[in-house]
Write a protein that holds these residues in place. Structure first.
Motif, PDB file in Angstrom:
ATOM      1  N   THR A  56       2.979  -8.101  -3.609  1.00  0.00           N
ATOM      2  CA  THR A  56       2.276  -6.916  -4.098  1.00  0.00           C
ATOM      3  C   THR A  56       1.379  -6.322  -3.021  1.00  0.00           C
ATOM      4  O   THR A  56       1.330  -5.095  -2.840  1.00  0.00           O
ATOM      5  CB  THR A  56       1.430  -7.273  -5.336  1.00  0.00           C
ATOM      6  OG1 THR A  56       2.273  -7.853  -6.332  1.00  0.00           O
ATOM      7  CG2 THR A  56       0.754  -6.041  -5.907  1.00  0.00           C
ATOM      8  N   THR A  59       2.865  -3.925  -0.339  1.00  0.00           N
ATOM      9  CA  THR A  59       3.281  -2.562  -0.672  1.00  0.00           C
ATOM     10  C   THR A  59       2.349  -1.509  -0.080  1.00  0.00           C
ATOM     11  O   THR A  59       2.701  -0.335  -0.011  1.00  0.00           O
ATOM     12  CB  THR A  59       3.322  -2.364  -2.204  1.00  0.00           C
ATOM     13  OG1 THR A  59       2.018  -2.601  -2.755  1.00  0.00           O
ATOM     14  CG2 THR A  59       4.322  -3.312  -2.839  1.00  0.00           C
ATOM     15  N   SER A  81       7.730   1.769   0.228  1.00  0.00           N
ATOM     16  CA  SER A  81       7.083   0.474   0.445  1.00  0.00           C
ATOM     17  C   SER A  81       7.127  -0.382  -0.814  1.00  0.00           C
ATOM     18  O   SER A  81       7.321  -1.599  -0.752  1.00  0.00           O
ATOM     19  CB  SER A  81       5.629   0.683   0.881  1.00  0.00           C
ATOM     20  OG  SER A  81       5.562   1.386   2.101  1.00  0.00           O
ATOM     21  N   PHE A  82       6.955   0.259  -1.952  1.00  0.00           N
ATOM     22  CA  PHE A  82       6.981  -0.448  -3.234  1.00  0.00           C
ATOM     23  C   PHE A  82       8.345  -1.077  -3.493  1.00  0.00           C
ATOM     24  O   PHE A  82       8.445  -2.260  -3.845  1.00  0.00           O
ATOM     25  CB  PHE A  82       6.610   0.547  -4.340  1.00  0.00           C
ATOM     26  CG  PHE A  82       6.724   0.000  -5.735  1.00  0.00           C
ATOM     27  CD1 PHE A  82       5.834  -0.950  -6.210  1.00  0.00           C
ATOM     28  CD2 PHE A  82       7.713   0.459  -6.593  1.00  0.00           C
ATOM     29  CE1 PHE A  82       5.930  -1.445  -7.507  1.00  0.00           C
ATOM     30  CE2 PHE A  82       7.818  -0.020  -7.890  1.00  0.00           C
ATOM     31  CZ  PHE A  82       6.921  -0.979  -8.351  1.00  0.00           C
ATOM     32  N   ALA A  85       9.169  -4.054  -1.246  1.00  0.00           N
ATOM     33  CA  ALA A  85       8.556  -5.316  -1.690  1.00  0.00           C
ATOM     34  C   ALA A  85       9.227  -5.843  -2.949  1.00  0.00           C
ATOM     35  O   ALA A  85       9.364  -7.051  -3.140  1.00  0.00           O
ATOM     36  CB  ALA A  85       7.061  -5.122  -1.926  1.00  0.00           C
ATOM     37  N   TRP A 464       0.952  -3.128  -8.820  1.00  0.00           N
ATOM     38  CA  TRP A 464       0.804  -2.175  -7.719  1.00  0.00           C
ATOM     39  C   TRP A 464      -0.437  -1.324  -7.938  1.00  0.00           C
ATOM     40  O   TRP A 464      -1.202  -1.059  -7.006  1.00  0.00           O
ATOM     41  CB  TRP A 464       2.035  -1.263  -7.615  1.00  0.00           C
ATOM     42  CG  TRP A 464       1.961  -0.334  -6.429  1.00  0.00           C
ATOM     43  CD1 TRP A 464       2.450  -0.548  -5.185  1.00  0.00           C
ATOM     44  CD2 TRP A 464       1.321   0.959  -6.392  1.00  0.00           C
ATOM     45  NE1 TRP A 464       2.163   0.528  -4.362  1.00  0.00           N
ATOM     46  CE2 TRP A 464       1.466   1.464  -5.077  1.00  0.00           C
ATOM     47  CE3 TRP A 464       0.637   1.731  -7.328  1.00  0.00           C
ATOM     48  CZ2 TRP A 464       0.961   2.707  -4.677  1.00  0.00           C
ATOM     49  CZ3 TRP A 464       0.124   2.970  -6.940  1.00  0.00           C
ATOM     50  CH2 TRP A 464       0.293   3.444  -5.643  1.00  0.00           C
TER      51      TRP A 464
END
Length: 624
Positions: A56, A59, A81-82, A85, A464
């Protein structure tokens, strides 16, 4: 030889939701749980937790702080980026995005981001539009005979009943076809057996809590024990009713600052019955997780309470459709369950509450000789208020449908509405012919996506958001003051899909949560609010320091912002917080927009700029 610290930790019981799912233990092990909780290998739990936290954090580039709202990465870069991951997010939950685009298109194109819905959505926005189209009304007395779309079209209406809860459970009553269909659909959705439970429709959640309190037959253990880290109108009403009956009210406590459940104290209260030979009659009210902070609670508590003679009411109002926790309901068989349903997510929050009563627990309810229960309802078909003009239009519309039979039949089939046949109907409310049939497409969507995917989706999104909010820091300060203070669990794979937080200015002073809500609303972001209660501090000095920091001073100038200061409720005890609840239809853009909005408070002049902007638009002050 003394055990190592790791070995000692591994042997500790888990009371704070260590099981990500009740399915991790077999049904047999759940049913044979003793008052000594099941031991969990905390080494494995810790390793898994650390891996999830690391993923997490990656991200947003680990240890990166943002001190200016203009320095935030773009929505596109953040999403890349999220998904890097959590690659399974985009590949496994694309169906939810398709459902949102097709059935809830009112949520697209930067419209309202909804973080203030709890419960379950019955219908889709597409359905509401179709029903609006199919039910014409009169625009004015001078309008033409062509109908226009109704924006307030309803799926059903409610009718109040004067009946005792025990009588309703034992004997039921007349049930319309519409009510029968919705009842069966809800019980199927909640995975509740009709052979074991009776579903009673209630006006709302508050009424459901009050009806249980008024109808419950407290015996030699005249105690109410609740597990809530926040206040709510429903809980307050239940407590007030119990106190009037001479019932002793107990509450679990939560340790500051992470609001973890004080499990040793709660265990003492739960097991007190057997020690004092009071084995019957107490009521234990328990949620699966806090709908405000997202803190998870283990099903072990429900099992322990049952074994110690308590009747259990399970509060599932805070659960989202098909969350992992709902499976436990079929394993532990609480005496009562309360949940709520709204009509359309992001559009129509009206609806009703549901009270499930275990048939074998009906003896715990007061006899019909006692006062009737206020709040029990029936669901009836929703019809237009008829006027002479509307009857004429309906007749014209029926004639038009007869002339254009093929096309209109196709349209009606698409809308899932069976046309009303007045020749076969003897009652406008539908005792002989209900007029139409409603499909609960909101529940269908949750079923089609599946429990595991929904749970995974909300887990990634809420964590997130927590990580992103914690990355916002005020600039040029030696102590690096955080813009956002999060109450309850931080990054955790087992936390619930809700976040409680407050905004603090560069001086470390708290901004009024009502002001944050108001400004968010003007940016098309709907947030909730609540009060945190039952907090336990380690010592008096820590408590005094905390209450001093929670005093609302920063960003508190509300004049000219359309906010009534007298209704912020800041005089009440507890911690006034802003809340954000995530659900099935929440997507990454929603949480990014919330993050981007809150980052604007890093600008010390943001509130003042909004005040002048508001006044420049010449809007009237709105009471909040």
């Amino acid at each position: 030889m003394h055990p190592s610290r790791a070995e000692a930790a591994a042997s500790q019981p888990c009371f704070n939701g260590c099981f990500p799912s009740p399915l991790l233990a077999s049904e047999k092990s759940h049913r044979t749980t003793s008052s000594k909780p099941k031991v969990v290998n905390n080494n494995n739990v810790t390793s898994s937790h650390d891996d999830f936290v690391a993923a997490t954090s990656s991200t947003l580039h680990p240890h990166t702080n943002f001190t200016n709202h203009e320095s935030l990465p773009s929505l596109q870069d953040s999403y890349i980026s999220f998904t890097k991951a959590f690659p399974q997010f985009s590949t496994t939950t694309s169906e939810v995005d398709q459902i949102r685009a097709l059935e809830y298109h009112h949520l697209s194109n930067h419209s309202n981001a909804c973080f203030d819905y709890t419960g379950y959505g019955l219908f889709s926005y597409y359905q509401q539009q179709r029903i609006s189209y199919s039910y014409p009304t009169i625009a004015s007395s001078s309008s033409s005979s062509f109908p226009y779309f109704r924006s307030d079209a309803s799926f059903f209406d409610i009718s109040y009943k004067s009946v005792n809860l025990q009588s309703q459970v034992l004997y039921g009553g007349h049930e319309s076809e519409l009510e029968s269909r919705i009842r069966k659909r809800i019980m199927s959705f909640m995975n509740v057996s009709e052979a074991e439970y009776t579903l009673v429709f209630i006006a709302n959640e508050v009424s459901a809590f009050k009806i249980v309190a008024d109808s419950f037959q407290f015996q030699n253990n005249r105690q109410l024990l609740t597990v809530y880290d926040h206040s709510s109108e429903a809980l307050d009403v239940m407590i007030e009713s119990c106190k009037k009956q001479g019932v002793h009210v107990l509450s679990a406590e939560f340790s500051w600052p992470n609001l973890r459940l004080e499990w040793r104290k709660l265990k003492k209260m739960v097991t007190k019955n057997k020690r004092e030979k009071r084995s019957k009659g107490g009521l234990f009210v328990f949620p699966i997780h806090s709908r405000v902070t997202g803190a998870p609670y283990s099903y072990v508590w429900m099992s322990m309470a049952q074994e110690n003679g308590w009747r259990v009411m399970l509060d599932v109002c805070g659960l989202k459709p098909k969350e992992m926790g709902t499976l436990g309901m079929s394993l532990f068989k609480p005496d009562f369950m309360v949940c709520s349903f709204y009509k359309v997510f992001g559009e129509n929050p009206s609806g009703f509450g549901c009270l499930f009563v275990k048939k074998s627990s009906v003896s715990s309810l007061k006899d019909p000789g006692y006062a009737t229960s206020i709040g029990i309802i029936s669901l009836v078909p929703a019809y237009r208020h008829e006027t002479d003009e509307q009857v004429v239009i309906e007749t014209d519309e029926a004639d038009h449908q007869q002339q254009d039979g093929a096309s209109s039949a196709t349209e009606i089939e698409e809308l899932n509405i069976i046309p009303f046949d007045s020749s076969r109907d003897t009652n406008r409310l539908g005792t002989k012919n209900e007029g139409f049939e409603i499909h609960c497409r909101g529940l269908d969507h949750a079923d089609s996506v599946g429990l595991l995917l929904i749970s995974s989706r909300t887990k990634y999104l809420v964590n997130w958001l927590v990580n992103a909010l914690m990355s916002l820091k005020h600039p040029h300060h030696e102590n690096s003051i955080s813009l956002i203070r999060i109450y309850g669990p931080k990054i955790s794979s087992i936390r619930g899909p809700a976040v409680a937080f407050n905004v603090f200015d560069w001086k470390g002073e708290k901004c009024d949560p009502a002001l944050v809500q108001k400004l968010a609303d003007r940016n098309n972001i709907s947030l909730g609010s609540s009060y945190l209660r039952n907090i336990r501090f380690s010592d008096k000095n820590e408590e005094e320091r905390h209450w001093a920091s929670e005093t609302t001073r920063g960003c508190s100038e509300v004049e000219g912002l359309g906010l009534s200061k007298k209704k912020t409720r800041s005089h009440e005890p507890g911690i006034f917080v802003v809340t954000a609840a995530l659900g099935l239809l929440t997507n990454f853009e929603d949480i990014y927009r919330l993050w981007a909005f809150l980052s604007r408070f890093l600008d010390a002049d943001f509130v003042e700029k909004e005040r002048w902007r508001y006044m420049a638009l010449n809007q009237k002050t709105i009471e909040v």
